[in-house]
Design a protein around this motif. Structure first.
Motif: not given
Length: 82
Positions: A42-43, A28, A33-40
């Motif tokens: 991290l947020d 990554r 770039q992160l995938n949507p689950q990883e971004s969630d």
């Protein structure tokens, strides 16, 4: 990783808490770039850290507040939710 340096935690601890293998983190990072689950994840982590940073600092100004912060953190650490 910039976040592990900012939080002063080991990359191994971060990957364990974040739930992503170290090799995936490396991929990554290379792809930037992160995938949507990883971004969630991290947020959520960033939001929780921001709240924790603001609230305990305000409460640590008094002895009672410091004790309350310590008590809550110890309960969370030992899985006692109340």
């Amino acid at each position: 990783m910039a976040l592990t340096k900012q939080l002063d935690i080991s990359p191994q601890y971060f990957t364990a808490v974040f739930g992503i293998p170290h090799r995936s983190i490396a991929r990554r990072k290379e792809a930037r770039q992160l995938n949507p689950q990883e971004s969630d994840r991290l947020d959520r982590m960033a939001s929780a850290l921001s709240l924790a940073d603001e609230l305990p600092l305000e409460l640590l100004g008094s002895e009672i507040g410091a004790r309350q912060v310590e008590e809550v953190l110890l309960r969370l650490n030992y899985g006692i939710f109340s």
